[in-house]
Design an enzyme around this catalytic site. Structure first.
Site, PDB file in Angstrom:
ATOM      1  N   TYR A 117      -3.614  -7.199   7.219  1.00 46.56           N
ATOM      2  CA  TYR A 117      -2.786  -7.400   6.031  1.00 46.56           C
ATOM      3  C   TYR A 117      -3.569  -7.534   4.729  1.00 46.56           C
ATOM      4  O   TYR A 117      -2.980  -7.414   3.656  1.00 46.56           O
ATOM      5  CB  TYR A 117      -1.880  -8.614   6.227  1.00 46.56           C
ATOM      6  N   VAL A 118      -4.870  -7.804   4.801  1.00 49.37           N
ATOM      7  CA  VAL A 118      -5.627  -7.896   3.549  1.00 49.37           C
ATOM      8  C   VAL A 118      -5.547  -6.599   2.750  1.00 49.37           C
ATOM      9  O   VAL A 118      -5.728  -6.599   1.533  1.00 49.37           O
ATOM     10  CB  VAL A 118      -7.116  -8.282   3.759  1.00 49.37           C
TER      11      VAL A 118
ATOM     12  N   GLY B  31       9.073   2.570  -0.421  1.00 46.00           N
ATOM     13  CA  GLY B  31       8.448   3.687   0.263  1.00 46.00           C
ATOM     14  C   GLY B  31       9.473   4.702   0.742  1.00 46.00           C
ATOM     15  O   GLY B  31      10.572   4.813   0.190  1.00 46.00           O
TER      16      GLY B  31
ATOM     17  N   ARG C  77      -2.985  -4.953   1.952  1.00 47.14           N
ATOM     18  CA  ARG C  77      -1.777  -4.858   1.117  1.00 47.14           C
ATOM     19  C   ARG C  77      -1.802  -5.826  -0.045  1.00 47.14           C
ATOM     20  O   ARG C  77      -0.884  -5.772  -0.884  1.00 47.14           O
ATOM     21  CB  ARG C  77      -0.510  -5.258   1.882  1.00 47.14           C
TER      22      ARG C  77
ATOM     23  N   GLU D 105      -4.499   3.101  12.232  1.00 46.84           N
ATOM     24  CA  GLU D 105      -3.826   2.319  13.267  1.00 46.84           C
ATOM     25  C   GLU D 105      -2.859   3.164  14.097  1.00 46.84           C
ATOM     26  O   GLU D 105      -2.476   2.772  15.195  1.00 46.84           O
ATOM     27  CB  GLU D 105      -3.073   1.142  12.651  1.00 46.84           C
TER      28      GLU D 105
ATOM     29  N   ARG E 297     -25.673  -1.133  15.790  1.00 41.53           N
ATOM     30  CA  ARG E 297     -24.429  -1.111  16.525  1.00 41.53           C
ATOM     31  C   ARG E 297     -23.531   0.014  16.052  1.00 41.53           C
ATOM     32  O   ARG E 297     -23.693   0.542  14.967  1.00 41.53           O
ATOM     33  CB  ARG E 297     -23.641  -2.370  16.166  1.00 41.53           C
TER      34      ARG E 297
ATOM     35  N   ASP F 228       0.193   3.798   1.975  1.00 37.77           N
ATOM     36  CA  ASP F 228      -0.097   4.844   2.963  1.00 37.77           C
ATOM     37  C   ASP F 228      -0.215   6.239   2.347  1.00 37.77           C
ATOM     38  O   ASP F 228      -0.692   7.157   2.994  1.00 37.77           O
ATOM     39  CB  ASP F 228       1.021   4.873   4.017  1.00 37.77           C
TER      40      ASP F 228
ATOM     41  N   GLY G 248       7.433  -2.862   2.808  1.00 34.77           N
ATOM     42  CA  GLY G 248       6.194  -3.646   2.769  1.00 34.77           C
ATOM     43  C   GLY G 248       5.698  -3.821   1.346  1.00 34.77           C
ATOM     44  O   GLY G 248       5.808  -2.903   0.538  1.00 34.77           O
TER      45      GLY G 248
END
Lengths: 350, 350, 350, 350
Positions: C271-272, C113, C274, C233, C173, C138, C13
């Site tokens: 994806y923002v 990675g 990365r 995630e 909220r 990560d 990635g």
């Protein structure tokens, strides 16, 4: 005898610039015209229940740059499901009337979107003196060229799409990004143009997945290594597939990948588009509209919404605004301009 | 037979959005109307020397977000000190004429500020077909409500002033911040309103240091722990002191500290205000103006500058624009609005 | 005789800082040691197919700030499903060997990675001279305290969560925000601490939805008007519900709302995280690691991965790194520190 | 009997992360260990005069992202010009002792830079129980690898220099940018490396203007269209010229232009480097250091400064720290790494 008193509330979805508007309204009213300013909590809910705070100069200090609203907001619609049932204890509109009278308000300023302006108009018809102040990240309020919140949302979306470009390029992917806009495609159109989106899909222009797929394949054949697809959250997913996909972006990415074989990924920007400090543009606009609203009170021009028309701060009757929605006209010049640059809108005009 | 050919140049100080305009202009001309696009290097210098590159689609790709100008720019003024001296080898205007004719240009698009539009007008009077495209971080171009570069500069200045707030507050200081604007105070006015400046000084409104000092002392007495003073670089320093201070901010900070005893510090934002990626607003505006310029060519409407009027993209004759400057009128509504919020402009109206 | 030649590739990635590392590596090799630098396209895919470009100084200029990788990347794993089948035309490892030998490489630098370092180790065992350069958003690469990409991802996530705070507050909220991290919770832990998350859920710490719901109800009772829940995630959704929810954030938001009655909304950053320009921190780190990799070549210390250890740039044997994953230890001091501030991790230690 | 009580103050120049540290310290002390937390106003000034506020949970909420310090700060040095004059009413150290005893403090936590740690050490020698917490935008505090404020300052400077690149490139100019750092060049070194500075000048490495000019001319001859020079504010201006130039950047820009004929401009970043919201990195670090300081109190480890050593949070005796300064060693690996990339440091090693 006490000071004259005005009330303010913020209603509907929050957006950057609300506090700038509250600050400007409040400071102008207090410093220039010696009003007392009452801020109702959580939108119309606070007006119904009578929950409020007094907004003095200290409370209005240091909030210009703050996202959200110090008054809180809600989606309370006091006229919804409203039955004039005389035997009922008290209806919500009656409660509002009572709060308004008990506090002896000179005027009530309602800051909000289309729904809020509609409610404001109904309150005006009940006899309250009301001024509407438009806010929106969707730019879909009828009667004003623009209002605060939109520029901030476009900026946030554009910055996010900028980031997706580098990822899309490195992986030679199609990135589908979903921005806000249930009914109006303004945010997708502006952020799509600002970020060089290759495809822009908006609720106002019907699209077919085949047109998009053909366009993206064509780009691939022309050695363009990647593509960016900007979609408004309000574009339709064809009926039989609605169960299958959790959002339009998901549908588009999955379908494009199946039709073209090109790797496609979706990103849904979501609530980040509403939050954080307003852009300089929105701060100036919110400040100016807030100040103008107080001038309307001084001129005793009730039941109007402040607005921007032809680049100038102005006002318009609430009855003209109420119940309407400002959508992107399919012949809006930006559509044609974007097409000239090669952007596809998903229909035959591409 | 070859394609029709148009020329582009960027002249004057650089600003965010130039590349977005070049991209839009170029892509529209190439993709929609099949022109060949010639980009002159370093402004009018490249037009004089005949240094240029061909802008194909690849060169126009990926530049939307880029600050500065891929063509380079300069402050070359080909009509300055120009004497029609028939015995001279070749004057600069003659060299321009020759480049224009040798390349067989259909039209020359001049992207720049006031000086550039003035030069464009002179070239038009020489018989060249010219379109002006305004750019500015100063917002002082006559004939257009706004153009790209300004919103980016306001944003950068506002973000910087936001930072100064926290420092000023922690140290209970007066921070004087100097923004660009030699003749026009637009940038100071907008960034000052957007950032909650307590004092805003612009070239269009005469100030006295005593008024400012009195105002700041008054704030101090009212327990406001700090103050922000936003000044345009073009405000005057009184004659006998010009040698002593290297900038207006320096003068103001030093004098205020002497007069009030309150700790005061200056910061001069400088060139950072011109650089970096354009805001979403400026990208959209630059894209739209660029696209519109090509449409003017197709309609054979020469010798005009594209502009924004009443919120719409439009055009205006170069001769109307040439040699004029758009300043802040002292009765501009924003001045009064800012005063209502308590802002001081350094004169008796405060 | 020609120059000595080294090869570079980026694999896995993409992440911010790849180009900074390529630039530093390349410039140091070219300017200081007079190498020729070969850049393989699309990760190991380019090494297999022999697709590459020569990275000269011009290609390395102006890329420091650019997100993504100018070499492209892919998830190609040349040893996956690899059967040493002598009758086959040519296996991928054989193709790699051939490319390496044909180009006469002095060394191959693999930027990537965990998976990339594992492949690099296998290539080393085949006899290639290999240097690994770790990159990750990560922070889960074994053998290095940190590497570039992580700080940028934490910054982007933190800025996004900052925005959600104002929305959560205005609407009272619970906002559930999902950040990247399939196996390791570093990104959730750091961005959660940096943004004041009330609940942080990471794959390494088992949680129960009831613990979270009870904690959030307790906050509500203590008049805290809103809460922020940061989830990685990779946290599990209980088995029978996996079909129903498209992501952990969706599950948490929906379940919390059902259990507590408090309005809850989810946002998935996607994806923002990365993309875009690297932070200053990541640029410095990528630059330093790239430079150090070239020094390892000069010292002929092959088959090592550059790393950060005890705050210093260092290196570690690839065989020590290969196949391992750096997870958050449940007794990591940050967990306890966050708990002291009131953060809940979804288990009984809260 | 009342709760145990600790005191906090922030002293010296403000920096991003102070509020994050106050919040973490305060919340950990209150929520975990049931302390009462006293916050002195305006640094040691508040400790002398006894001006303080009680920091309860509400006051510590919502300040994590806020620049500056909610306690205010000053440059008050209570031991400066201190004469033990028994006939005097009360010396500042005596006043501090009295405040400390009157409030019955368990411990005093001093958040600040080198000067603050020195004062903290003197208070410790007087018998007070003191913990130091380092903060700095200069990274020059002896005894800690890094502390909060520095990463934010590097980020702001880097972003500003990024902007200058596009302007420098468009105008083919030399841009000289001055960053903070009176004694230590860390900020110039890091932001210079992060932004690709061509020349970096720091107080620790002597430079000659001729070396710089020769280097910049050489770049010009090699067709590099522009150059970025990053200078620390603490580099010397040669003696006879100190009157003439208002800052080192001014001197460098003017001299380079005279020596090379290349257009050169200076920008001084100034106070914007200290302000605004801290980076995610600094928020995490400030939070962790704040939390660790409370643990030191619980372990009764007085008269120490919390620090970062070998990548871990740790502590060091105040007496080891006091009076020392952490400068850039001329053989720091980053110097050599930057040189490998072509950076000039203004001396013969270039």
């Amino acid at each position: 005898m006490g000071k004259k008193r005005i009330g303010i509330l913020t209603s509907g979805g929050d957006c950057p610039g609300l506090n700038a508007a509250i600050r400007s309204l409040g400071k102008t009213a207090i410093l220039r015209y010696d009003f007392e300013v009452v801020g109702f909590l959580s939108g119309f809910a606070g007006l119904i229940s009578g929950e409020y705070i007094i907004l003095d100069e200290a409370k209005l200090s240091g909030i210009l740059t703050l996202g959200g609203t110090i008054l809180g907001t809600s989606r309370e619609k006091p006229f919804k499901n409203y039955q004039n049932d005389s035997e009922k204890v008290e209806s919500k509109p009656e409660a509002i009337q009572r709060t308004y009278e008990t506090l002896g308000l000179e005027c009530l300023i309602c800051i909000g979107g289309n729904g809020t302006q509609k409610t404001a108009h109904k309150l005006a018809k009940m006899g309250l003196k009301v001024i509407g102040l438009p806010k929106t990240i969707d730019n879909d309020i009828w009667g004003t060229d623009i209002t605060f919140g939109f520029d901030s949302a476009v900026s946030i979306a554009t910055e996010a799409i900028d980031r997706l470009h580098t990822t899309a390029n490195s992986h030679r992917r199609i990135m589908v990004v979903e921005v806000m806009g249930h009914h109006a495609g303004w945010l997708a159109l502006y952020s799509g143009m600002a970020s060089g989106g290759d495809v822009i899909l908006i609720p106002e222009i019907p699209y077919t997945i085949e047109t998009i797929a053909a366009y993206l394949e064509d780009r691939y054949r022309k050695q363009k290594p990647y593509s960016i697809v900007v979609v408004a959250e309000g574009i339709p997913i064809p009926e039989p597939l609605r169960e299958k996909y959790y959002s339009p972006a998901h549908y588009i990415a999955d379908s494009v990948q199946k039709l073209t074989g090109l790797e496609s990924r979706e990103t849904i920007l979501g609530y980040v588009q509403r939050g954080g400090t307003p852009t300089a543009y929105d701060r100036v606009l919110a400040t100016r509209l807030g100040s103008y609203a107080v001038e309307l009170i001084m001129k005793r021009k009730w039941n109007r919404m402040v607005c921007v028309r032809n680049g100038e701060i102005d006002s318009v009757k609430l009855e003209e605004v109420s119940g309407k929605l400002k959508l992107v006209e399919p012949d809006h010049p930006m559509i044609e301009e974007a097409r000239s640059l090669g952007t596809c809108f998903g229909n035959e005009g591409r």
